[in-house]
Scaffold this motif. Structure first.
Motif, PDB file in Angstrom:
ATOM      1  N   LEU A 143       0.840  -1.185   0.000  1.00 38.10           N
ATOM      2  CA  LEU A 143       0.000   0.000   0.000  1.00 38.10           C
ATOM      3  C   LEU A 143       0.884   1.248   0.000  1.00 38.10           C
ATOM      4  O   LEU A 143       1.756   1.402   0.849  1.00 38.10           O
ATOM      5  CB  LEU A 143      -0.916   0.009   1.223  1.00 38.10           C
ATOM      6  N   SER A 144       0.642   2.135  -0.944  1.00 36.73           N
ATOM      7  CA  SER A 144       1.484   3.321  -1.061  1.00 36.73           C
ATOM      8  C   SER A 144       1.033   4.397  -0.082  1.00 36.73           C
ATOM      9  O   SER A 144      -0.071   4.354   0.462  1.00 36.73           O
ATOM     10  CB  SER A 144       1.431   3.861  -2.494  1.00 36.73           C
ATOM     11  N   SER A 145       1.895   5.383   0.095  1.00 34.38           N
ATOM     12  CA  SER A 145       1.590   6.455   1.035  1.00 34.38           C
ATOM     13  C   SER A 145       0.369   7.259   0.598  1.00 34.38           C
ATOM     14  O   SER A 145      -0.331   7.832   1.433  1.00 34.38           O
ATOM     15  CB  SER A 145       2.804   7.387   1.178  1.00 34.38           C
ATOM     16  N   CYS A 146       0.088   7.285  -0.712  1.00 30.26           N
ATOM     17  CA  CYS A 146      -1.071   8.053  -1.186  1.00 30.26           C
ATOM     18  C   CYS A 146      -2.371   7.429  -0.695  1.00 30.26           C
ATOM     19  O   CYS A 146      -3.383   8.118  -0.597  1.00 30.26           O
ATOM     20  CB  CYS A 146      -1.060   8.161  -2.706  1.00 30.26           C
ATOM     21  N   TYR A 147      -2.341   6.130  -0.384  1.00 31.56           N
ATOM     22  CA  TYR A 147      -3.553   5.480   0.117  1.00 31.56           C
ATOM     23  C   TYR A 147      -3.970   6.101   1.445  1.00 31.56           C
ATOM     24  O   TYR A 147      -5.159   6.277   1.719  1.00 31.56           O
ATOM     25  CB  TYR A 147      -3.320   3.982   0.286  1.00 31.56           C
ATOM     26  N   TYR A 148      -2.996   6.428   2.290  1.00 34.91           N
ATOM     27  CA  TYR A 148      -3.271   6.945   3.618  1.00 34.91           C
ATOM     28  C   TYR A 148      -3.368   8.468   3.678  1.00 34.91           C
ATOM     29  O   TYR A 148      -3.945   9.018   4.617  1.00 34.91           O
ATOM     30  CB  TYR A 148      -2.174   6.498   4.588  1.00 34.91           C
ATOM     31  N   ARG A 149      -2.814   9.142   2.693  1.00 39.57           N
ATOM     32  CA  ARG A 149      -2.702  10.605   2.745  1.00 39.57           C
ATOM     33  C   ARG A 149      -4.083  11.267   2.829  1.00 39.57           C
ATOM     34  O   ARG A 149      -5.006  10.921   2.100  1.00 39.57           O
ATOM     35  CB  ARG A 149      -1.949  11.112   1.514  1.00 39.57           C
ATOM     36  N   ASP A 150      -4.209  12.218   3.751  1.00 43.16           N
ATOM     37  CA  ASP A 150      -5.433  13.021   3.922  1.00 43.16           C
ATOM     38  C   ASP A 150      -6.654  12.196   4.307  1.00 43.16           C
ATOM     39  O   ASP A 150      -7.791  12.586   4.038  1.00 43.16           O
ATOM     40  CB  ASP A 150      -5.736  13.816   2.645  1.00 43.16           C
ATOM     41  N   THR A 151      -6.431  11.069   4.960  1.00 43.81           N
ATOM     42  CA  THR A 151      -7.550  10.228   5.393  1.00 43.81           C
ATOM     43  C   THR A 151      -8.295  10.893   6.544  1.00 43.81           C
ATOM     44  O   THR A 151      -7.691  11.354   7.510  1.00 43.81           O
ATOM     45  CB  THR A 151      -7.035   8.844   5.841  1.00 43.81           C
ATOM     46  N   ASP A 152      -9.622  10.909   6.443  1.00 41.76           N
ATOM     47  CA  ASP A 152     -10.458  11.474   7.502  1.00 41.76           C
ATOM     48  C   ASP A 152     -10.997  10.407   8.446  1.00 41.76           C
ATOM     49  O   ASP A 152     -11.307  10.697   9.599  1.00 41.76           O
ATOM     50  CB  ASP A 152     -11.628  12.251   6.891  1.00 41.76           C
ATOM     51  N   ALA A 153     -11.142   9.163   7.960  1.00 42.98           N
ATOM     52  CA  ALA A 153     -11.617   8.073   8.809  1.00 42.98           C
ATOM     53  C   ALA A 153     -11.173   6.741   8.226  1.00 42.98           C
ATOM     54  O   ALA A 153     -11.077   6.586   7.010  1.00 42.98           O
ATOM     55  CB  ALA A 153     -13.138   8.103   8.949  1.00 42.98           C
ATOM     56  N   VAL A 154     -10.911   5.800   9.129  1.00 39.71           N
ATOM     57  CA  VAL A 154     -10.503   4.448   8.748  1.00 39.71           C
ATOM     58  C   VAL A 154     -11.638   3.486   9.068  1.00 39.71           C
ATOM     59  O   VAL A 154     -12.133   3.455  10.207  1.00 39.71           O
ATOM     60  CB  VAL A 154      -9.229   4.016   9.509  1.00 39.71           C
ATOM     61  N   LEU A 155     -12.065   2.716   8.076  1.00 37.68           N
ATOM     62  CA  LEU A 155     -13.026   1.637   8.299  1.00 37.68           C
ATOM     63  C   LEU A 155     -12.226   0.342   8.388  1.00 37.68           C
ATOM     64  O   LEU A 155     -11.726  -0.166   7.384  1.00 37.68           O
ATOM     65  CB  LEU A 155     -14.042   1.567   7.157  1.00 37.68           C
ATOM     66  N   LEU A 156     -12.076  -0.161   9.602  1.00 39.23           N
ATOM     67  CA  LEU A 156     -11.248  -1.336   9.871  1.00 39.23           C
ATOM     68  C   LEU A 156     -12.137  -2.574   9.926  1.00 39.23           C
ATOM     69  O   LEU A 156     -12.983  -2.695  10.808  1.00 39.23           O
ATOM     70  CB  LEU A 156     -10.495  -1.140  11.189  1.00 39.23           C
ATOM     71  N   LEU A 157     -11.925  -3.493   8.986  1.00 40.11           N
ATOM     72  CA  LEU A 157     -12.794  -4.658   8.855  1.00 40.11           C
ATOM     73  C   LEU A 157     -12.141  -5.927   9.392  1.00 40.11           C
ATOM     74  O   LEU A 157     -10.925  -6.129   9.255  1.00 40.11           O
ATOM     75  CB  LEU A 157     -13.165  -4.902   7.394  1.00 40.11           C
ATOM     76  N   TYR A 158     -12.980  -6.771   9.970  1.00 41.37           N
ATOM     77  CA  TYR A 158     -12.614  -8.162  10.244  1.00 41.37           C
ATOM     78  C   TYR A 158     -13.820  -9.015   9.910  1.00 41.37           C
ATOM     79  O   TYR A 158     -14.949  -8.513   9.798  1.00 41.37           O
ATOM     80  CB  TYR A 158     -12.189  -8.351  11.706  1.00 41.37           C
ATOM     81  N   SER A 159     -13.588 -10.299   9.712  1.00 35.61           N
ATOM     82  CA  SER A 159     -14.703 -11.203   9.467  1.00 35.61           C
ATOM     83  C   SER A 159     -15.249 -11.686  10.800  1.00 35.61           C
ATOM     84  O   SER A 159     -14.495 -12.181  11.641  1.00 35.61           O
ATOM     85  CB  SER A 159     -14.242 -12.412   8.635  1.00 35.61           C
ATOM     86  N   ALA A 160     -16.551 -11.540  10.986  1.00 36.09           N
ATOM     87  CA  ALA A 160     -17.183 -11.976  12.230  1.00 36.09           C
ATOM     88  C   ALA A 160     -17.110 -13.488  12.413  1.00 36.09           C
ATOM     89  O   ALA A 160     -17.437 -13.996  13.483  1.00 36.09           O
ATOM     90  CB  ALA A 160     -18.641 -11.518  12.261  1.00 36.09           C
ATOM     91  N   GLN A 161     -16.640 -14.180  11.386  1.00 38.23           N
ATOM     92  CA  GLN A 161     -16.475 -15.632  11.461  1.00 38.23           C
ATOM     93  C   GLN A 161     -15.028 -16.054  11.675  1.00 38.23           C
ATOM     94  O   GLN A 161     -14.767 -17.223  11.924  1.00 38.23           O
ATOM     95  CB  GLN A 161     -16.956 -16.287  10.169  1.00 38.23           C
TER      96      GLN A 161
END
Length: 200
Positions: A80-98
């Motif tokens: 993942l490049s730095s542009c992916y994270y740049r100026d991020t306002d919120a992170v949606l962190l996923l996991y599988s409930a299973q």
């Protein structure tokens, strides 16, 4: 009533989590408003979708715009490049409930998020709630408290359960945060009761 979001109400949201937890499926659910079988697109790199979100809080504007970024599987290669994270306002962190394994990886992703976008609140999404058995709720609640998670949701990218409500609540809190200048957000789990289409 406004038909376009005010210029200041534009937010960047990124998806993080292990490969296979449903990030791309959720991305397409939010983008298209429906479940897309075989949604993964291995030839894409860092897919982005823009969507207008209707807000319901009486003290805020009625519309806001998000740009939602998906890893498109790049996290498998730690590329993942730095542009992916740049100026991020919120992170949606996923996991599988299973998947206990995907849940056990969450501290790694919290570390990554805090390293590359330290100001962005993190929202925890337990995906695949349409399947059973599911991990105990108290584990996710304990993790959220211990890691300062801004909000927690159970969602199903396949059925759409709670997806629209999650997006609306996350954006609503970002709007309130920008209005109040607050760095601390909390949200309670709510049931989804509406659906909307992406404005890509």
């Amino acid at each position: 009533m406004a038909t376009v979001p005010p210029p200041g109400l534009k937010f960047k949201l990124i998806l993080l989590g292990d490969f296979g937890v449903g990030k791309t499926t959720l991305f397409h659910r939010i983008r298209a408003g429906r479940f897309l079988q075989g949604a993964h697109a291995p030839n894409e790199h860092l897919a982005v979708c823009k969507r207008t979100v209707q807000l319901s809080h009486p003290q805020t504007a009625s519309l806001a715009q998000i740009s939602l970024w998906d890893t498109a599987g790049e996290e498998r290669f730690l590329s993942l490049s730095s542009c992916y994270y740049r100026d991020t306002d919120a992170v949606l962190l996923l996991y599988s409930a299973q998947s206990q394994l995907s849940f056990d990886s969450l501290p790694h992703w919290v570390h990554v998020a805090r390293q590359y976008c330290p100001e962005a609140p993190i929202f925890l999404l337990g995906n695949k709630t349409d399947l059973k058995p599911r991990l105990p709720e108290d584990k996710a609640e304990k993790f959220s408290v211990e890691h300062g998670i801004a909000g927690r949701f159970n969602v199903s990218a396949k059925t759409g359960e709670n997806v629209d409500r999650c997006v609306q609540d996350v954006v609503q809190l970002l709007v309130l945060q920008s209005d109040a200048g607050s760095s601390r957000l909390t949200v309670s789990l709510q049931e989804a009761d509406s659906s909307s289409r992406c404005a890509c």
